[in-house]
Design a protein around this motif. Structure first.
Motif, PDB file in Angstrom:
ATOM      1  N   TRP A 265       0.616  -1.342   0.048  1.00  0.00           N
ATOM      2  CA  TRP A 265       0.047   0.115  -0.011  1.00  0.00           C
ATOM      3  C   TRP A 265       0.750   1.201  -0.005  1.00  0.00           C
ATOM      4  O   TRP A 265       0.433   2.257  -0.705  1.00  0.00           O
ATOM      5  N   LEU A 266       2.015   1.291   0.786  1.00  0.00           N
ATOM      6  CA  LEU A 266       2.697   2.269   0.764  1.00  0.00           C
ATOM      7  C   LEU A 266       3.573   2.699  -0.527  1.00  0.00           C
ATOM      8  O   LEU A 266       3.623   3.976  -0.786  1.00  0.00           O
ATOM      9  N   PHE A 267       4.092   1.587  -1.335  1.00  0.00           N
ATOM     10  CA  PHE A 267       4.505   1.842  -2.549  1.00  0.00           C
ATOM     11  C   PHE A 267       3.508   2.259  -3.495  1.00  0.00           C
ATOM     12  O   PHE A 267       3.814   3.276  -4.450  1.00  0.00           O
ATOM     13  N   ALA A 268       2.092   1.620  -3.470  1.00  0.00           N
ATOM     14  CA  ALA A 268       1.427   2.229  -4.124  1.00  0.00           C
ATOM     15  C   ALA A 268       1.086   3.528  -4.185  1.00  0.00           C
ATOM     16  O   ALA A 268       0.649   4.480  -4.931  1.00  0.00           O
TER      17      ALA A 268
ATOM     18  N   ILE B 210       3.563   5.723  -5.747  1.00  0.00           N
ATOM     19  CA  ILE B 210       3.224   5.650  -7.266  1.00  0.00           C
ATOM     20  C   ILE B 210       2.070   6.703  -7.701  1.00  0.00           C
ATOM     21  O   ILE B 210       2.142   7.695  -8.649  1.00  0.00           O
ATOM     22  N   ILE B 211       1.341   6.800  -6.880  1.00  0.00           N
ATOM     23  CA  ILE B 211      -0.224   7.688  -7.088  1.00  0.00           C
ATOM     24  C   ILE B 211       0.159   9.189  -6.897  1.00  0.00           C
ATOM     25  O   ILE B 211      -0.094   9.954  -7.770  1.00  0.00           O
ATOM     26  N   ILE B 212       1.047   9.289  -5.905  1.00  0.00           N
ATOM     27  CA  ILE B 212       1.344  10.667  -5.832  1.00  0.00           C
ATOM     28  C   ILE B 212       2.410  11.280  -7.022  1.00  0.00           C
ATOM     29  O   ILE B 212       2.044  12.487  -7.287  1.00  0.00           O
ATOM     30  N   TRP B 213       3.152  10.343  -7.117  1.00  0.00           N
ATOM     31  CA  TRP B 213       4.156  10.636  -8.229  1.00  0.00           C
ATOM     32  C   TRP B 213       3.223  11.104  -9.582  1.00  0.00           C
ATOM     33  O   TRP B 213       3.352  12.015 -10.422  1.00  0.00           O
ATOM     34  N   MET B 214       2.195  10.053  -9.896  1.00  0.00           N
ATOM     35  CA  MET B 214       1.189  10.386 -10.997  1.00  0.00           C
ATOM     36  C   MET B 214       0.622  11.662 -10.828  1.00  0.00           C
ATOM     37  O   MET B 214       0.583  12.555 -11.960  1.00  0.00           O
ATOM     38  N   ILE B 215       0.184  12.213  -9.914  1.00  0.00           N
ATOM     39  CA  ILE B 215      -0.441  13.387  -9.614  1.00  0.00           C
ATOM     40  C   ILE B 215       0.674  14.533  -9.785  1.00  0.00           C
ATOM     41  O   ILE B 215       0.116  15.561 -10.348  1.00  0.00           O
TER      42      ILE B 215
ATOM     43  N   PHE C  26      -7.126   3.688 -10.035  1.00  0.00           N
ATOM     44  CA  PHE C  26      -8.134   3.049  -9.719  1.00  0.00           C
ATOM     45  C   PHE C  26      -7.809   1.597  -9.811  1.00  0.00           C
ATOM     46  O   PHE C  26      -7.927   0.691  -9.005  1.00  0.00           O
ATOM     47  N   ASP C  27      -6.788   1.402 -10.875  1.00  0.00           N
ATOM     48  CA  ASP C  27      -6.245  -0.306 -11.110  1.00  0.00           C
ATOM     49  C   ASP C  27      -5.430  -0.551 -10.001  1.00  0.00           C
ATOM     50  O   ASP C  27      -5.469  -1.418  -9.617  1.00  0.00           O
ATOM     51  N   ILE C  28      -4.714   0.534  -9.510  1.00  0.00           N
ATOM     52  CA  ILE C  28      -3.710   0.181  -8.463  1.00  0.00           C
ATOM     53  C   ILE C  28      -4.310  -0.172  -7.380  1.00  0.00           C
ATOM     54  O   ILE C  28      -3.909  -1.036  -6.494  1.00  0.00           O
ATOM     55  N   ILE C  29      -5.294   0.697  -6.976  1.00  0.00           N
ATOM     56  CA  ILE C  29      -6.045   0.364  -5.592  1.00  0.00           C
ATOM     57  C   ILE C  29      -6.448  -1.002  -5.783  1.00  0.00           C
ATOM     58  O   ILE C  29      -6.718  -1.643  -4.630  1.00  0.00           O
ATOM     59  N   TRP C  30      -7.422  -1.353  -6.868  1.00  0.00           N
ATOM     60  CA  TRP C  30      -8.069  -2.621  -7.121  1.00  0.00           C
ATOM     61  C   TRP C  30      -6.915  -3.851  -6.625  1.00  0.00           C
ATOM     62  O   TRP C  30      -7.126  -4.679  -5.777  1.00  0.00           O
ATOM     63  N   LEU C  31      -5.757  -3.593  -7.253  1.00  0.00           N
ATOM     64  CA  LEU C  31      -4.664  -4.713  -7.123  1.00  0.00           C
ATOM     65  C   LEU C  31      -4.335  -4.772  -5.654  1.00  0.00           C
ATOM     66  O   LEU C  31      -4.228  -5.799  -4.982  1.00  0.00           O
ATOM     67  N   CYS C  32      -4.097  -3.630  -5.302  1.00  0.00           N
ATOM     68  CA  CYS C  32      -3.352  -3.547  -3.701  1.00  0.00           C
ATOM     69  C   CYS C  32      -4.537  -4.061  -2.837  1.00  0.00           C
ATOM     70  O   CYS C  32      -4.413  -4.990  -1.767  1.00  0.00           O
ATOM     71  N   ALA C  33      -5.998  -4.005  -3.021  1.00  0.00           N
ATOM     72  CA  ALA C  33      -6.932  -4.404  -2.286  1.00  0.00           C
ATOM     73  C   ALA C  33      -7.108  -5.936  -2.410  1.00  0.00           C
ATOM     74  O   ALA C  33      -7.392  -6.521  -1.491  1.00  0.00           O
ATOM     75  N   THR C  34      -6.969  -6.427  -3.599  1.00  0.00           N
ATOM     76  CA  THR C  34      -6.986  -7.955  -4.005  1.00  0.00           C
ATOM     77  C   THR C  34      -5.944  -8.469  -3.100  1.00  0.00           C
ATOM     78  O   THR C  34      -6.072  -9.626  -2.532  1.00  0.00           O
ATOM     79  N   VAL C  35      -4.682  -8.052  -3.071  1.00  0.00           N
ATOM     80  CA  VAL C  35      -3.680  -8.606  -2.259  1.00  0.00           C
ATOM     81  C   VAL C  35      -3.984  -8.726  -0.747  1.00  0.00           C
ATOM     82  O   VAL C  35      -3.549  -9.747  -0.130  1.00  0.00           O
ATOM     83  N   THR C  36      -4.541  -7.336  -0.360  1.00  0.00           N
ATOM     84  CA  THR C  36      -5.076  -7.562   1.043  1.00  0.00           C
ATOM     85  C   THR C  36      -6.212  -8.753   1.375  1.00  0.00           C
ATOM     86  O   THR C  36      -6.218  -9.398   2.216  1.00  0.00           O
TER      87      THR C  36
ATOM     88  N   ALA D 142      11.467  -2.582  -9.668  1.00  0.00           N
ATOM     89  CA  ALA D 142      12.377  -3.894 -10.067  1.00  0.00           C
ATOM     90  C   ALA D 142      13.033  -4.269  -8.768  1.00  0.00           C
ATOM     91  O   ALA D 142      12.899  -5.531  -8.255  1.00  0.00           O
ATOM     92  N   ILE D 143      13.466  -3.407  -7.729  1.00  0.00           N
ATOM     93  CA  ILE D 143      14.266  -3.892  -6.530  1.00  0.00           C
ATOM     94  C   ILE D 143      13.032  -4.519  -5.629  1.00  0.00           C
ATOM     95  O   ILE D 143      13.475  -5.540  -4.988  1.00  0.00           O
ATOM     96  N   ALA D 144      11.786  -3.833  -5.592  1.00  0.00           N
ATOM     97  CA  ALA D 144      10.799  -4.476  -4.804  1.00  0.00           C
ATOM     98  C   ALA D 144      10.330  -5.725  -5.181  1.00  0.00           C
ATOM     99  O   ALA D 144      10.182  -6.753  -4.427  1.00  0.00           O
ATOM    100  N   VAL D 145      10.316  -5.973  -6.543  1.00  0.00           N
ATOM    101  CA  VAL D 145       9.804  -7.318  -7.015  1.00  0.00           C
ATOM    102  C   VAL D 145      10.940  -8.463  -6.571  1.00  0.00           C
ATOM    103  O   VAL D 145      10.526  -9.474  -6.311  1.00  0.00           O
ATOM    104  N   ILE D 146      12.174  -7.874  -6.869  1.00  0.00           N
ATOM    105  CA  ILE D 146      13.123  -9.037  -6.676  1.00  0.00           C
ATOM    106  C   ILE D 146      13.229  -9.533  -5.119  1.00  0.00           C
ATOM    107  O   ILE D 146      13.456 -10.468  -4.963  1.00  0.00           O
TER     108      ILE D 146
END
Length: 467
Positions: A59-62, A65-70, A101-111, A373-377
C-alpha cells in the motif's frame, strides 16, 4: 463470512478472463466490487485487523506511485517541446485517475488474499489453484467452440487480429497462452502433491510417505490430463512466448520436485536431466504436431517484420529523452509513434513496447521503475526463502519465472486475467508458509518447555521453571 470472501476471490479469477481479460474500465469495476464485498465479509466479525508488513508495504509503494502520477499531471513543469506542447510531464493529465483505480484494486486484492489465507492458510491456496483450473478449462472450451464453428470472435467482439489463433474470450493469443500456462502449472503441482495431502495444499507433503506413481495416476491422473489439454490449447494459440514459458515452468516443476529419502547429489542431477528430457520431448512433439507454431519461431529471423528489438530500441530512445520524469499514464502510443523511425510507423500500431519494464520507464521514469524492480526481486527472494518443501518451491519458482519472463518479453501479464492468479498463488503460498513456520516455532517452544535441557525419552521430567 470467510467462505463468502473466498467465493468473491474465486469469482474474480474465473470472470476476469471472460471479460476480455478484465482490462476494460467496466470489467475492473466488476472485479473491484467483488474485492470490496470480500473485504467487507472478512472484516465483518473481526475485532482487529492484522495486516502483515508486506501488505502495508504494498500500500505504501502504491501511494508513492499515485502521488508521483499526480505530480506528473500538475502544471508545475516547463512546457514540453514540439510536438507535445503541454505544460505537464504527463501528456494526458487526467489519465492518472483510471491508473489509480487499477492500482487500488490490485492492492485491495492482495489484502483480501492475505486475510483469506490467514484464516485458512492451506485451504486458501488449494481453492485458488482449483479456481485457476476452472478458469482455464472454461477458456479452453470457449476456444474449442470457436475452432469447431470457425467463429472468429472473442464472444464480445469480432476478432480483428490473431485470426485462426485460439484466444477464447480474450483478445490476445499471448494472454490466452499465458493463462493456459498458469493452469498447466497449477495442474502439475496438484498432480505432484500426494492425494492424501490435498487438504494441506502441499503444506507438508514432502515430509509424508511417498506415493507410488501408479497410485498417484489412479488418484490424481485427472490433473495430469488437464495439464496436457492446457498445453495442447496453448499450442493452438500459436504464442511463442507462452510456449517458451511452459518449457521453463516444466523444467522448474520437475527439477525441484523431491521424494522423501532421496536427497543425494546424483538424485538431484538425475531430476534435472529428466526435466531437460521432458522439455526436449515437449518441444519435439509440438514441432511435429503444430507446424504453425514452428513457423512463428522462424518469423523471428525475418528482417521485413517488426520485431521486439525494434520496439525496444524505439522505447530506449524515448526513455533517454525524459529518463527521470517519464511521460505519464496512457502515453506509450503517442511517445512511441513520435520516436519510432518512419519505416516502423507505417507498419505498426503502437500500444506497448512488449516489455513491461520499458513501458513503466516511459510512463513513470527510470527511478520509479528501478524501485519497483528492487521491490519485485526482494519479494521474490522473500517468498522463495519462506517456502518449505520442494513441490511447493517448484510451484513458486515456476510462477515467478513465468511472471518475470512475461514482463521482459510482453505486456499481457499485467492484465487482471493473468496478474490476479499469479498474485493469488504467490500471496496465498507466502501466507501458508508464514503460518507453517509460526506453527513449527510454537511446537518447538512447547517441546522446549516440556522437558529440561539434556532430558529425553519417556523418563523426562517436566520443567516448570524451577531450578
Amino acid at each position: 463470512m470467510v467462505r463468502l470472501a473466498q467465493f468473491c476471490l474465486m469469482a474474480e479469477i474465473i470472470l476476469a478472463p471472460v471479460m476480455l481479460g478484465g482490462g476494460r474500465p467496466w470489467a475492473i469495476t466488476v472485479l473491484a466490487i467483488l474485492t470490496g464485498i470480500g473485504l467487507i465479509a472478512m472484516c465483518w466479525r473481526m475485532h482487529t485487523i492484522s495486516l502483515p508488513r508486506y501488505v502495508i508495504g504494498v500500500w505504501l509503494f502504491a501511494a508513492i506511485i499515485i502521488i508521483w502520477m499526480i505530480i506528473q499531471a500538475s502544471p508545475v513543469w516547463p512546457d514540453q517541446a514540439f510536438p507535445f506542447d503541454v505544460p505537464f510531464v504527463a501528456l494526458y493529465p487526467a489519465a492518472w485517475i483510471n491508473q489509480t483505480f487499477d492500482i487500488i484494486w490490485l492492492c485491495a486484492t492482495v489484502t483480501l488474499i492475505s486475510l483469506i489465507t490467514q484464516k485458512a492458510p492451506n485451504g486458501g491456496l488449494l481453492a485458488i489453484l482449483h479456481a485457476i483450473i476452472i478458469a482455464c478449462t472454461l477458456q479452453m472450451v470457449l476456444a474449442l467452440g470457436n475452432a469447431v464453428f470457425d467463429a472468429q470472435t472473442t464472444y464480445w467482439f469480432a476478432k480483428t487480429a490473431h485470426i485462426g489463433d485460439w484466444t477464447g474470450s480474450l483478445a490476445n493469443r499471448s494472454a490466452f497462452g499465458g493463462l493456459m500456462g498458469i493452469g498447466y502449472i497449477a495442474s502439475i503441482y496438484l498432480f505432484m502433491v500426494p492425494h492424501t495431502n490435498y487438504r494441506h495444499a502441499g503444506a507438508d507433503a514432502d515430509t509424508r510417505h511417498h506415493v507410488p506413481i501408479g497410485r498417484r495416476l489412479d488418484q490424481s491422473g485427472g490433473y495430469l490430463a488437464l495439464a496436457i489439454l492446457f498445453v495442447a490449447a496453448l499450442t493452438q494459440s500459436h504464442s511463442r512466448l507462452a510456449f517458451a514459458l511452459v518449457l521453463i515452468a516444466t523444467f522448474f516443476m520437475i527439477g525441484f520436485a523431491r521424494h522423501p529419502g532421496r536427497s543425494t547429489r546424483a538424485w538431484h542431477w538425475g531430476k534435472l536431466l529428466f526435466a531437460g528430457f521432458c522439455v526436449v520431448g515437449i518441444g519435439l512433439v509440438t514441432s511435429v504436431s503444430v507446424p504453425e507454431l514452428v513457423s512463428r519461431f522462424h518469423d523471428l529471423t525475418r528482417f521485413d517484420l517488426i520485431q521486439r528489438d525494434d520496439a525496444w530500441a524505439t522505447a530506449l530512445r524515448a526513455i533517454s529523452d525524459q529518463p527521470f520524469t517519464g511521460f505519464g499514464p496512457d502515453s506509450i502510443a503517442l511517445v512511441m509513434g513520435h520516436f519510432a523511425p518512419p519505416e516502423l510507423n507505417k507498419d505498426a500500431n503502437w500500444f506497448s513496447t512488449h516489455n513491461l519494464w520499458l513501458d513503466g520507464a516511459i510512463i513513470f521514469g527510470v527511478p520509479v521503475v528501478l524501485a519497483l524492480a528492487i521491490a519485485v526481486i526482494f519479494s521474490a527472494t522473500l517468498i522463495m526463502r519462506a517456502t518449505w518443501n520442494q513441490p511447493f518451491r517448484g510451484l513458486v519458482i515456476a510462477v515467478i519465472s513465468l511472471f518475470l519472463t512475461s514482463t521482459i518479453f510482453d505486456w499481457v501479464i499485467g492484465i487482471p486475467a493473468l496478474i490476479l492468479p499469479v498474485v493469488a498463488i504467490l500471496g496465498a503460498g507466502f501466507e501458508a508458509s508464514i503460518a507453517r513456520h509460526r506453527a513449527s516455532s510454537l511446537s518447538a517452544g512447547h517441546a522446549g518447555q516440556a522437558t529440561r535441557p539434556g532430558q529425553t525419552g519417556p523418563h523426562a521430567v517436566a520443567d516448570h521453571g524451577h531450578p
